[in-house]
Design a protein around this motif. Structure first.
Motif, PDB file in Angstrom:
ATOM      1  N   SER A 168       0.819  -1.210   0.000  1.00  0.00           N
ATOM      2  CA  SER A 168       0.000   0.000   0.000  1.00  0.00           C
ATOM      3  C   SER A 168       0.855   1.263   0.000  1.00  0.00           C
ATOM      4  N   THR A 196       0.147   5.528   0.793  1.00  0.00           N
ATOM      5  CA  THR A 196      -0.874   6.419   1.336  1.00  0.00           C
ATOM      6  C   THR A 196      -0.291   7.780   1.696  1.00  0.00           C
ATOM      7  N   HIS A 254      -0.365   7.883  -6.575  1.00  0.00           N
ATOM      8  CA  HIS A 254      -0.583   6.791  -5.631  1.00  0.00           C
ATOM      9  C   HIS A 254      -0.661   5.434  -6.314  1.00  0.00           C
ATOM     10  N   GLY A 270      -4.959   7.073  -1.140  1.00  0.00           N
ATOM     11  CA  GLY A 270      -4.162   5.869  -0.967  1.00  0.00           C
ATOM     12  C   GLY A 270      -4.473   4.801  -1.994  1.00  0.00           C
TER      13      GLY A 270
END
Length: 345
Positions: A177, A179, A209, A299
């Protein structure tokens, strides 16, 4: 690691064409369709909302999983259009599918990536042996103000995933991920429609992102675009989806099964989950899948998956995503405005 045991999709049957919306506001429909790569979008009827979409998708996921719903130990529903401000959608879903009350459940919000955040949470619970199976859902009946650009894309739909370690049809290899606090899109409590962050929407938000999550996933797995058979990204419109795919080195063949926006619009939290369900419908054992979601605020969650032999039998146990999308009925702007609550008393 955990994998997908069952999956299911749900899209309302009502559609409105870009031309019908453009006719009301005097916009150029041809230019809009070319610029957004959207032809029409889905919308919920008077008796449909995020909860009904989530329940339908969850029931299809259960049918494919062939598990006892009482073995589900966690239910997470990601959405930015939960029907209640205070009353979880997740409890409605768990009761409707026959899950036992001995479970943890919660609603999640992170714009359009709340569904994939739920998948990560369930993965963690399954990998740590806290639960045997968990259910993660991304679903929305998204909002767009009358005359706003969002009105051409904001739609309705969702998909559900049962995640566990046993009898998987696709194994989740890695997740990653990226963010940051980038305010490109927001809606305050009590407001009917969201606002845009203007210049933040494209490069510093979506593309930054998605590409950083994808590159992080490539580095973590030691792979590149050519190592995958299918790829799917968040699709606020078809143009952004195709552009970011090309930026990362994917070709049209890798992207085609995940691109649903031209025919149903942007389903927000349901976008990547629905794209993945379409890919799984078309996938063969041994094929590798690369997906990255995106949520404003902002994100992205990335996943790599490998399909296994179970897909051949199990994908036939519930309706295919394409068949659900093709079951449609067109409405005019007046009916659309009524069902979307755009007419205020």
């Amino acid at each position: 690691m955990a994998g997908i045991v069952g999956y299911g999709a749900s899209v309302p049957s009502y559609r409105i064409k870009v031309e019908e919306i453009a006719k009301v506001w005097g916009d150029n429909a041809t230019a809009l369709k070319r610029g957004l790569v959207v032809n029409e979008k889905s919308l919920p009827s008077a008796d449909e909302d995020t909860a009904t979409i989530a329940v339908t998708a969850a029931r299809y996921a259960l049918a494919r999983s062939k598990i006892d719903p009482k073995k589900i130990g966690a239910v997470y529903v990601g959405s930015e259009s939960h029907p209640y401000a205070v009353k979880p959608t997740a409890t409605i879903v768990s009761e409707a599918v026959g899950a036992a009350p001995e479970l943890t459940a919660a609603d999640l919000e992170f714009a359009c990536k709340a569904g994939t955040a739920g998948m990560q949470m369930v993965m963690g619970l399954v990998d740590s042996d806290m639960v045997e199976y968990g259910l993660a859902i991304g679903a929305d009946t998204s909002q767009g103000a009358p005359g706003d650009a969002l009105e051409y894309t904001a739609s309705a739909g969702g998909a559900a995933y049962i995640i566990g370690k046993n009898d998987t049809l696709a194994d989740i290899n890695e997740t990653y991920s990226y963010t940051s606090d980038t305010p490109d899109f927001y809606r305050r409590e009590g407001q009917d429609y969201p606002s845009h962050g203007g210049r933040f929407t494209g490069e510093p938000a979506f593309f930054k992102h998605v590409t950083n999550a994808a590159k992080g996933l490539f580095e973590k797995t030691g792979t590149e675009a050519s190592d995958y058979d299918h790829a799917c990204f968040h699709q606020p419109n078809g143009k952004f989806y195709l552009k970011v795919g090309k930026m990362l080195g994917f070709n049209k063949e890798q992207l085609e099964h995940g691109l649903l926006t031209p025919n149903i619009g942007n389903t927000y939290s349901g976008a990547v989950p629905l794209g993945l369900s379409s890919i799984l419908d078309n996938a063969e054992p041994g094929e590798k899948i690369f997906i990255v979601s995106y949520g404003s605020g902002a994100g992205s969650d990335g996943f790599t998956l490998t399909v296994n032999d179970e897909i051949l039998e199990r994908k036939e146990l519930a309706p295919f995503t394409a068949d659900i999308i093709d079951d449609k009925q067109y409405v005019d702007y007046a009916v659309y405005a009524k069902y979307k609550g755009k007419l205020k008393m």
